[in-house]
Design a protein around this motif. Sequence first.
Motif, short mmCIF file in Angstrom:
data_model
loop_
_atom_site.label_atom_id
_atom_site.label_comp_id
_atom_site.label_asym_id
_atom_site.label_seq_id
_atom_site.Cartn_x
_atom_site.Cartn_y
_atom_site.Cartn_z
N UNK A 1 0.84 -1.20 0.00
CA UNK A 1 0.00 0.00 0.00
C UNK A 1 0.87 1.26 0.00
N UNK A 2 1.92 1.26 0.84
CA UNK A 2 2.84 2.40 0.90
C UNK A 2 3.53 2.60 -0.45
N UNK A 3 4.02 1.50 -1.05
CA UNK A 3 4.75 1.61 -2.31
C UNK A 3 3.85 2.18 -3.41
N UNK B 1 0.95 9.11 -5.58
CA UNK B 1 0.97 10.47 -5.04
C UNK B 1 2.10 11.29 -5.63
N UNK B 2 3.28 10.67 -5.80
CA UNK B 2 4.44 11.39 -6.32
C UNK B 2 4.19 11.83 -7.76
N UNK B 3 3.66 10.90 -8.59
CA UNK B 3 3.38 11.24 -9.99
C UNK B 3 2.33 12.34 -10.06
N UNK B 4 1.26 12.21 -9.24
CA UNK B 4 0.20 13.22 -9.25
C UNK B 4 0.75 14.58 -8.83
N UNK B 5 1.53 14.59 -7.75
CA UNK B 5 2.05 15.85 -7.24
C UNK B 5 3.04 16.50 -8.19
N UNK B 6 3.85 15.68 -8.88
CA UNK B 6 4.88 16.23 -9.77
C UNK B 6 4.26 16.69 -11.09
N UNK B 7 3.35 15.86 -11.64
CA UNK B 7 2.79 16.17 -12.95
C UNK B 7 1.80 17.34 -12.87
N UNK B 8 0.96 17.36 -11.84
CA UNK B 8 -0.07 18.39 -11.76
C UNK B 8 -1.06 18.22 -12.90
N UNK B 9 -1.94 19.22 -13.08
CA UNK B 9 -2.86 19.21 -14.23
C UNK B 9 -3.84 18.06 -14.21
N UNK C 1 -2.90 14.75 -12.37
CA UNK C 1 -3.07 14.93 -10.93
C UNK C 1 -4.53 14.79 -10.54
N UNK C 2 -5.40 15.54 -11.27
CA UNK C 2 -6.82 15.51 -10.91
C UNK C 2 -7.41 14.11 -11.08
N UNK C 3 -7.03 13.45 -12.18
CA UNK C 3 -7.56 12.11 -12.45
C UNK C 3 -7.14 11.11 -11.38
N UNK C 4 -5.83 11.07 -11.10
CA UNK C 4 -5.33 10.12 -10.11
C UNK C 4 -5.96 10.38 -8.73
N UNK C 5 -5.99 11.67 -8.35
CA UNK C 5 -6.47 11.98 -7.01
C UNK C 5 -7.98 11.79 -6.89
N UNK C 6 -8.73 11.90 -8.01
CA UNK C 6 -10.17 11.64 -7.94
C UNK C 6 -10.39 10.17 -7.54
N UNK C 7 -9.59 9.27 -8.15
CA UNK C 7 -9.70 7.86 -7.79
C UNK C 7 -9.32 7.62 -6.34
N UNK C 8 -8.23 8.27 -5.93
CA UNK C 8 -7.76 8.13 -4.55
C UNK C 8 -8.81 8.65 -3.57
N UNK C 9 -9.38 9.83 -3.89
CA UNK C 9 -10.34 10.43 -2.97
C UNK C 9 -11.62 9.62 -2.87
N UNK C 10 -11.92 8.84 -3.92
CA UNK C 10 -13.10 7.99 -3.86
C UNK C 10 -12.96 6.99 -2.72
N UNK D 1 -4.44 7.37 2.00
CA UNK D 1 -3.67 8.08 3.00
C UNK D 1 -2.24 8.35 2.52
N UNK D 2 -1.60 7.32 1.95
CA UNK D 2 -0.20 7.46 1.54
C UNK D 2 -0.08 8.28 0.26
N UNK D 3 -1.05 8.10 -0.66
CA UNK D 3 -1.02 8.88 -1.89
C UNK D 3 -1.15 10.36 -1.58
N UNK D 4 -2.09 10.70 -0.69
CA UNK D 4 -2.30 12.11 -0.35
C UNK D 4 -1.07 12.69 0.34
N UNK D 5 -0.50 11.91 1.27
CA UNK D 5 0.68 12.38 2.00
C UNK D 5 1.85 12.58 1.05
N UNK D 6 2.09 11.61 0.18
CA UNK D 6 3.25 11.71 -0.71
C UNK D 6 3.05 12.84 -1.73
#
Lengths: 281, 308
Positions: A90-92, A98-106, A109-118, A153-158
């Motif tokens: 889960x951490x890996x 999270x790293x890809x979302x945070x670095x790429x943005x746009x 980022x929104x797509x990956x984090x929408x899945x995570x936030x679900x 949790x880890x995706x958001x933190x990273x």
Amino acid sequence: MSRVHPLLRAAATPLGGPAAVYLVALIAAALLAPWIAPYPYDAQNLAEAALPPSTAHWLGTDEFGRDLFSRILYGARISLGVAVSSMMASVAIGLVVGAVAGYAGGWLDRGLMAGVDLTWSFPEILIALVMIAILGPGLGSTAVAITIGYLAQFARLSRAQIAALKGELYVEATVALGASHAHVLFAHLVPNALTPVLVAGMLAAGDAIVLEATLGYFGLGAQPPLPSWGAMMSSGVAQMFIAPWVIVFPGVAIALTVVAINLYGDALIDALQIRNRLRER
Amino acid sequence: MLLYGLKRVLTLAPVFLAMSAVVFLIVHLVPGDPIDHMLQIGASPERRAELVARYGLDRPLPLQYLTWLVRVVSGDLGEAIILKRPVAQLIAANLPYSVALGGLALLFSTVVGATLGALAAYFADTAFDRAAMATILFGSTVPNFWLGLLMILIFAVQLGWFPVSGARSWDAVVLPVLTIGLGGVALIARVTRAALIDAWRQDFVTLLHAKGLSRRAIFARHLLRHALAPVVTILGLKIGWVLGGAVTIEYVFARPGLGSLLITSLAQRDYPVVQGCLLMLGVGVLIGTLLGDLAQAALDPRLRERLA
């Protein structure tokens, strides 16, 4: 003092010390279970069923006359093994997403984090039950359930760590020198974001042990005769009025382990001085 | 306020759609033919054909999802395989028990948690504070279902104060509420204590001191209101977790309810019931989140303006 490794510094605190000793002893006992357990975990002896604790059976026996102490030692292998390995997965995954979302943005980022936030919007137990519904009961499904349940949790933190770091001067300098995005992200940014995510993962391992035990207790996790701490209580519950120790001792093992993880984790956060970085935004 | 409420409902709509899509996909993701998972073994070919037609399994997946969603929204959740009754009927029979249990547990955790947290803050760094916080650490880390089993052993079996299980009499709800509530008490007490201690350091407290108000008067008349906002925030965030607790605890106490129904149906692989329960619990979490947000916005006008 500062030359001492933070892991050891945390173990030198009044609360972190005993917790560290307990955790090391528990891991050793789990690894050495086949050699130190007084009985095999599945040796039934109906003549000695549901016996209270005694010198022959330190923690008593269950409804099939199996030695409870031995089963708790073997159970540690399964409970810790499943919780720790799925938490590492889960951490890996969370770290990379999270790293890809945070670095790429746009939009990435929104797509990956929408899945995570679900998954973030729903309690872990519900996510776990959805996974069990799809994959069927068992230890494998439990592992997948834990991996996905705690991922958010880890995706958001990273993501928060990377987003805070990517504006730093050394990142711009590395890009100016011609480094690829993958190199900047994984060779420079992720290592800097690693510590808080790993510590959060360690703390969440306590929750994962509880989740594994809950699924085991429902009869949806480890299947008999495998002894996981939760599954042991599941089969013992029918006998709980004549043999309450079958319920009490596996629970004590879980409670002690989770409290120890929390106390040591807390000491580690202080030793590393990362309490602020564990907040996401 | 109304505008804010509407906007919050609109932001939750995609979450609902995604959640319902996952629930819909369960039968398609389980290895094997989805129809086999909705039929009892040895079902007649006519029943099979009826289901294929009903779910439109020859049509593309997104279309199937839409058909399913329309049925669900109009209250048709399909037929239970094992229990052989409409799923909607099963849910309607079990829902009141879960709502009552969750509501009481939430009330208990709020009242007891806020009181305990306020007392711990008032007596900060005394033996009482430390004892309360140690109990709270214990309450928030032990597995909920184990706490329930211990409650049964101590209060139902040893002392005989409450029934062991079921929901036949009113006092059967006490132990389940206590079990779910203790986790909530731990959380709310911690937040209340932190918020009060934080507020204690602010300038207006120094002013009140200078005006000659006693410590107790400052706490009771000024600080408690200040601490309300973070408590409501955490309540909104954690309503889903109370529901999650109810799922586990209903099963432990063999109480009727959505959680018990879900877990037994999972073990029997009664997929229509599993889907119905998961959907209802998911909607419950979303409604809880929404209510928490609205309560927060009602308390703090700044929040409404920021999001409106």
